[in-house]
Design a protein around this motif. Structure first.
Motif, PDB file in Angstrom:
ATOM      1  N   ASP A   1     -15.938  27.587  48.804  1.00  0.00           N
ATOM      2  CA  ASP A   1     -15.077  28.760  48.664  1.00  0.00           C
ATOM      3  C   ASP A   1     -14.476  28.850  47.266  1.00  0.00           C
ATOM      4  O   ASP A   1     -14.404  29.935  46.677  1.00  0.00           O
ATOM      5  CB  ASP A   1     -13.956  28.734  49.712  1.00  0.00           C
ATOM      6  N   ASN A   2     -14.027  27.722  46.713  1.00  0.00           N
ATOM      7  CA  ASN A   2     -13.429  27.743  45.386  1.00  0.00           C
ATOM      8  C   ASN A   2     -14.464  28.009  44.297  1.00  0.00           C
ATOM      9  O   ASN A   2     -14.174  28.718  43.324  1.00  0.00           O
ATOM     10  CB  ASN A   2     -12.704  26.419  45.120  1.00  0.00           C
ATOM     11  N   GLU A   3     -15.652  27.483  44.460  1.00  0.00           N
ATOM     12  CA  GLU A   3     -16.688  27.716  43.457  1.00  0.00           C
ATOM     13  C   GLU A   3     -17.193  29.152  43.487  1.00  0.00           C
ATOM     14  O   GLU A   3     -17.453  29.762  42.446  1.00  0.00           O
ATOM     15  CB  GLU A   3     -17.817  26.709  43.659  1.00  0.00           C
ATOM     16  N   ARG A   4     -17.300  29.726  44.696  1.00  0.00           N
ATOM     17  CA  ARG A   4     -17.694  31.139  44.786  1.00  0.00           C
ATOM     18  C   ARG A   4     -16.596  32.038  44.220  1.00  0.00           C
ATOM     19  O   ARG A   4     -16.873  33.060  43.584  1.00  0.00           O
ATOM     20  CB  ARG A   4     -17.991  31.516  46.235  1.00  0.00           C
TER      21      ARG A   4
ATOM     22  N   GLU B   1     -16.391  35.470  56.909  1.00  0.00           N
ATOM     23  CA  GLU B   1     -15.688  34.357  57.540  1.00  0.00           C
ATOM     24  C   GLU B   1     -14.979  33.451  56.545  1.00  0.00           C
ATOM     25  O   GLU B   1     -14.403  32.436  56.922  1.00  0.00           O
ATOM     26  CB  GLU B   1     -16.668  33.541  58.386  1.00  0.00           C
ATOM     27  N   SER B   2     -14.991  33.816  55.287  1.00  0.00           N
ATOM     28  CA  SER B   2     -14.375  32.978  54.258  1.00  0.00           C
ATOM     29  C   SER B   2     -12.881  33.254  54.142  1.00  0.00           C
ATOM     30  O   SER B   2     -12.445  34.412  54.152  1.00  0.00           O
ATOM     31  CB  SER B   2     -15.043  33.245  52.899  1.00  0.00           C
TER      32      SER B   2
ATOM     33  N   MET C   1     -14.371  44.275  60.653  1.00  0.00           N
ATOM     34  CA  MET C   1     -15.612  43.507  60.526  1.00  0.00           C
ATOM     35  C   MET C   1     -15.333  42.011  60.572  1.00  0.00           C
ATOM     36  O   MET C   1     -16.071  41.241  61.208  1.00  0.00           O
ATOM     37  CB  MET C   1     -16.322  43.870  59.216  1.00  0.00           C
ATOM     38  N   MET C   2     -14.261  41.577  59.909  1.00  0.00           N
ATOM     39  CA  MET C   2     -13.920  40.162  59.871  1.00  0.00           C
ATOM     40  C   MET C   2     -13.491  39.666  61.248  1.00  0.00           C
ATOM     41  O   MET C   2     -13.797  38.533  61.636  1.00  0.00           O
ATOM     42  CB  MET C   2     -12.830  39.924  58.825  1.00  0.00           C
ATOM     43  N   LEU C   3     -12.780  40.508  61.994  1.00  0.00           N
ATOM     44  CA  LEU C   3     -12.352  40.119  63.336  1.00  0.00           C
ATOM     45  C   LEU C   3     -13.525  39.988  64.298  1.00  0.00           C
ATOM     46  O   LEU C   3     -13.462  39.203  65.253  1.00  0.00           O
ATOM     47  CB  LEU C   3     -11.334  41.121  63.867  1.00  0.00           C
TER      48      LEU C   3
END
Length: 376
Positions: A145-148, A177-178, A206-208
């Motif tokens: 997550d941090n690298e993206r 989902e991030s 969408m995330m839910l």
């Protein structure tokens, strides 16, 4: 002396091997009560080591050029830590460690008050490197997550401002989902000078679908209607807050012919310029101009001292939570300085004008409404 630790899988494997070996020797040791007790003690210690260790700790470390020593602040957007912590900087190097039970989003606040998110996970370590004079180019490594997020930040550095929301929305759709997507949605689609509530609602839905039990998303969905209280041509949303003098403040206190909500900080020259101009206008128009200020200082006492020094006679709210203060989200505000201009019916007629433009606009509206000045 610090004890060494092994991974959980390695500990469990060793535990199993030791158990098998010790079972073969138990018969021999039963005749020696001391030896038998010692073996049992070793088994308990090994089992506790397998299940314990530093598996719940998150570590953030790094080095920035062009800063010798100082202090960073860190807080969590989702309750992972309570309040603010500080990170000491020595010779440009810093380290921060915190016990976590679940992934959380941390926000590091630098001496120039710029912010950078760090997505923390129990048992993980993240490294930051870069130049303190070019924080937008810093690199955060250690987890996906941090690298993206670092890659996206570099892309946004090259993106024209009108296209930023489009780039962020595309990223969120690819990473529903991030935890980074929740932060990005709030930062770039909601807490901005031009929020896009319609797109934000689509993305939250969408995330839910991907994470229906995510408490942060459920709460965000509930808040979306309230967040629209800062949109142009909408009615100012109802609110309740407490100012630095301990007085209760609500939307009903903004009862002038024209009203302003201003955002400022003691460390921001342009925002204190905005406050000076508002003080002049308040002296000019009196009760015909209603004002509520939100100060995003991390230390409420600094704000209170400045309010008293400058003799600001209207309510100022400062809870020490900086940009994370509830009123900022409720009004869809994210910048310093920032402002909303509201008419006598509670309708938002302008937002985020520069200090000089704000002063000109207020004078024009007062003239239009035939409001006489108390002083020339």
């Amino acid at each position: 002396m610090k004890a060494f630790t092994l991974s959980f899988d390695t500990n469990v494997w060793l535990f199993g091997k030791v158990v098998v070996s010790l079972q073969d020797k138990c018969k021999e040791m039963k005749k020696n009560d001391y030896s038998f007790r010692y073996v049992a003690f070793l088994l308990v210690v090994l089992l506790l080591t397998a299940c314990g260790g530093d598996s719940g700790k998150f570590k953030l470390e790094g080095r920035l050029r062009n800063i010798n020593q100082g202090e960073f602040w860190v807080y969590s957007t989702d309750g992972g830590i309570v309040g603010f912590d500080t990170i000491a900087v020595r010779n440009g190097r810093f380290s921060y460690e915190v016990e976590l039970r679940a992934p959380t989003t941390l926000v590091v606040v630098f001496p120039n008050y710029s912010e950078q998110p760090v997505f923390a996970e129990p048992g993980e370590k993240v490294h930051i490197k870069g130049d303190a004079t070019h924080l937008k180019e810093m690199i955060i490594e250690g987890t996906d997550d941090n690298e993206r997020m670092t890659e996206l930040r570099m892309e946004l550095n090259e993106t024209a401002p009108p296209d930023v929301q489009k780039v962020v929305s595309a990223y969120i759709r690819e990473h529903l989902e991030s935890p980074a997507s929740i932060y990005l949605l709030q930062r770039y689609l909601l807490l901005t000078s031009r929020p896009d509530y319609k797109e934000a609602q689509k993305l939250v839905d969408m995330m839910l679908k991907k994470a229906p039990e995510n408490g942060q998303l459920i709460e965000l969905q509930k808040q979306l209607k309230g967040l629209q209280g800062g949109a142009l041509n909408s009615k100012l949303t109802a609110f309740t807050a407490t100012d630095v003098k301990g007085r209760k403040v609500t939307e009903k206190d903004l009862k002038g012919k024209l009203n302003v909500v201003s955002v400022w900080a003691t460390w921001s020259y342009s925002s204190t310029d905005q406050q000076r101009r508002l003080k002049t206008l308040k002296d000019k128009y009196g009760d015909k101009l209603g004002i509520l200020s939100i100060c995003v200082d991390g230390r409420p006492n600094d704000c209170k001292q400045r309010v008293e020094r400058d003799s600001l006679k209207w309510s100022t709210v400062c809870d020490g939570r900086m940009w994370n203060t509830p009123l900022m989200a409720k009004f869809g505000l994210a910048d310093v300085p920032a402002n909303l201009v509201i008419d006598e019916r509670g309708k938002i007629i302008e937002r985020n004008l520069q200090p000089q433009k704000l002063e000109e606009f207020i004078n024009q509206q007062m003239l239009k409404n035939k409001v006489n000045a108390l002083v020339d």
